[in-house]
Enzyme design. Structure first.
Site, PDB file in Angstrom:
ATOM      1  N   CYS A   1       1.623  -7.240   5.126  1.00  0.00           N
ATOM      2  CA  CYS A   1       0.485  -6.530   5.739  1.00  0.00           C
ATOM      3  C   CYS A   1      -0.629  -7.502   6.094  1.00  0.00           C
ATOM      4  CB  CYS A   1      -0.029  -5.445   4.800  1.00  0.00           C
ATOM      5  SG  CYS A   1       1.045  -3.999   4.760  1.00  0.00           S
TER       6      CYS A   1
ATOM      7  N   CYS B   1       4.284   0.083   4.671  1.00  0.00           N
ATOM      8  CA  CYS B   1       3.030   0.210   3.912  1.00  0.00           C
ATOM      9  C   CYS B   1       1.986   0.978   4.721  1.00  0.00           C
ATOM     10  CB  CYS B   1       2.453  -1.170   3.610  1.00  0.00           C
ATOM     11  SG  CYS B   1       3.410  -2.161   2.462  1.00  0.00           S
TER      12      CYS B   1
ATOM     13  N   GLU C   1       7.948   5.908   3.047  1.00  0.00           N
ATOM     14  CA  GLU C   1       9.130   5.292   2.426  1.00  0.00           C
ATOM     15  C   GLU C   1      10.418   5.821   3.047  1.00  0.00           C
ATOM     16  OE1 GLU C   1       8.570   5.649  -1.824  1.00  0.00           O
ATOM     17  OE2 GLU C   1       6.921   4.192  -1.754  1.00  0.00           O
ATOM     18  N   ASN C   2      11.514   5.162   2.675  1.00  0.00           N
ATOM     19  CA  ASN C   2      12.808   5.492   3.259  1.00  0.00           C
ATOM     20  C   ASN C   2      13.898   5.256   2.220  1.00  0.00           C
ATOM     21  OD1 ASN C   2      15.357   4.798   5.004  1.00  0.00           O
ATOM     22  ND2 ASN C   2      13.904   5.753   6.386  1.00  0.00           N
ATOM     23  N   ALA C   3      14.961   6.065   2.295  1.00  0.00           N
ATOM     24  CA  ALA C   3      16.084   5.910   1.360  1.00  0.00           C
ATOM     25  C   ALA C   3      16.658   4.501   1.439  1.00  0.00           C
ATOM     26  CB  ALA C   3      17.159   6.945   1.677  1.00  0.00           C
TER      27      ALA C   3
ATOM     28  N   GLU D   1      -1.109   0.100   5.278  1.00  0.00           N
ATOM     29  CA  GLU D   1      -1.928  -0.764   6.143  1.00  0.00           C
ATOM     30  C   GLU D   1      -1.259  -0.991   7.490  1.00  0.00           C
ATOM     31  OE1 GLU D   1      -1.048  -1.201   3.009  1.00  0.00           O
ATOM     32  OE2 GLU D   1      -2.410  -2.492   1.908  1.00  0.00           O
TER      33      GLU D   1
ATOM     34  N   ASN E   1       1.476   5.140   3.379  1.00  0.00           N
ATOM     35  CA  ASN E   1       2.802   4.527   3.284  1.00  0.00           C
ATOM     36  C   ASN E   1       3.909   5.560   3.515  1.00  0.00           C
ATOM     37  OD1 ASN E   1       1.808   5.462   0.757  1.00  0.00           O
ATOM     38  ND2 ASN E   1       3.404   4.358  -0.343  1.00  0.00           N
TER      39      ASN E   1
ATOM     40  N   TYR F   1      15.347   1.390   1.385  1.00  0.00           N
ATOM     41  CA  TYR F   1      13.992   0.972   0.984  1.00  0.00           C
ATOM     42  C   TYR F   1      13.233   0.086   1.984  1.00  0.00           C
ATOM     43  CZ  TYR F   1      14.602   2.891  -3.772  1.00  0.00           C
ATOM     44  OH  TYR F   1      14.776   3.714  -4.846  1.00  0.00           O
TER      45      TYR F   1
HETATM   46  N1  THU Z   1       2.362  -0.216  -0.439  1.00  0.00           N
HETATM   47  C1  THU Z   1       1.424  -0.023   0.523  1.00  0.00           C
HETATM   48  O1  THU Z   1       1.466   0.955   1.281  1.00  0.00           O
HETATM   49  N2  THU Z   1       0.429  -0.923   0.619  1.00  0.00           N
HETATM   50  C2  THU Z   1       0.228  -1.961  -0.244  1.00  0.00           C
HETATM   51  O2  THU Z   1      -0.740  -2.701  -0.092  1.00  0.00           O
HETATM   52  C3  THU Z   1       1.176  -2.199  -1.319  1.00  0.00           C
HETATM   53  C4  THU Z   1       2.375  -1.340  -1.332  1.00  0.00           C
HETATM   54  C5  THU Z   1       3.417   0.795  -0.582  1.00  0.00           C
HETATM   55  C6  THU Z   1       4.794   0.375  -0.181  1.00  0.00           C
HETATM   56  C7  THU Z   1       5.637   1.330  -0.992  1.00  0.00           C
HETATM   57  O3  THU Z   1       5.719   2.556  -0.281  1.00  0.00           O
HETATM   58  C8  THU Z   1       4.820   1.571  -2.247  1.00  0.00           C
HETATM   59  O4  THU Z   1       3.499   1.185  -1.921  1.00  0.00           O
HETATM   60  C9  THU Z   1       5.293   0.784  -3.449  1.00  0.00           C
HETATM   61  O5  THU Z   1       5.408  -0.547  -3.183  1.00  0.00           O
END
Ligand code: THU
Length: 162
Positions: A116, A74, A65-67, A76, A63, A69
């Protein structure tokens, strides 16, 4: 008239990663390794995904992330989109997903989110062959599903508008 329809989805639950066949065990281990590459400064939730191709090659994602959000992605989708972009003609056999609360600690379950599931389903439909799903479970358990569509039984597909 009200009609009740039931959906029956079967999956396997193993007590331990060692009960997986060697191919799937390796895939889950690659997903675990990939989780270390998560960029998750906001949630501190580290997710890893590994994708097995028909030729035995394995790709992976974590995963990001970004400021802002919602601009993050994710594990996947990072993995499947990278795979689609780099191996557009290779069939996908399986995907493994795992997670951790922070960079250290036990691996726990991260069942793919709705977006996903939808993204993964697209590739299963595209290749006309099921994609096996290996999910890290809690307390060392492992779940195995036969197909992405088992994660998303009532689907939105291009059939709706094409
Ligand atoms: N996230 C995933 O990468 N896959 C999932 O199946 C659930 C959530 C990530 C998104 C975000 O970076 C962090 O988990 C919290 O939600």
């Amino acid at each position: 008239m009200v009609k009740q329809l039931n959906i029956n989805i079967a999956y396997e639950e193993l007590d331990n990663i060692d009960e997986l066949n060697p191919t799937d065990k390796n895939l889950l281990i690659v997903a675990r390794k990939a989780s270390e590459k998560a960029y998750a400064p906001y949630s501190n939730f580290f997710v890893g995904a590994a994708v097995l191709l028909e030729n035995g090659e394995i790709t992976s994602g974590a995963n990001q992330e970004n400021a802002a959000y919602p601009s993050g992605l994710c594990a996947e989708r990072t993995a499947i989109f990278w795979t689609g972009a780099n191996f557009p003609t290779k069939k996908i056999e399986a995907i493994a997903v795992t997670a951790k609360k922070g960079p250290i600690g036990d691996f726990i379950m991260a069942s793919p989110c709705g977006a996903c599931r939808q993204a993964l389903l697209e590739y299963e439909i595209k290749q006309k062959e099921n994609i096996r799903v290996i999910l890290e479970g809690n307390n060392g358990k492992v779940l195995i599903l036969n197909a992405i569509r088992d994660l998303l039984p009532i689907q939105f597909t291009s059939e709706a508008f094409l």
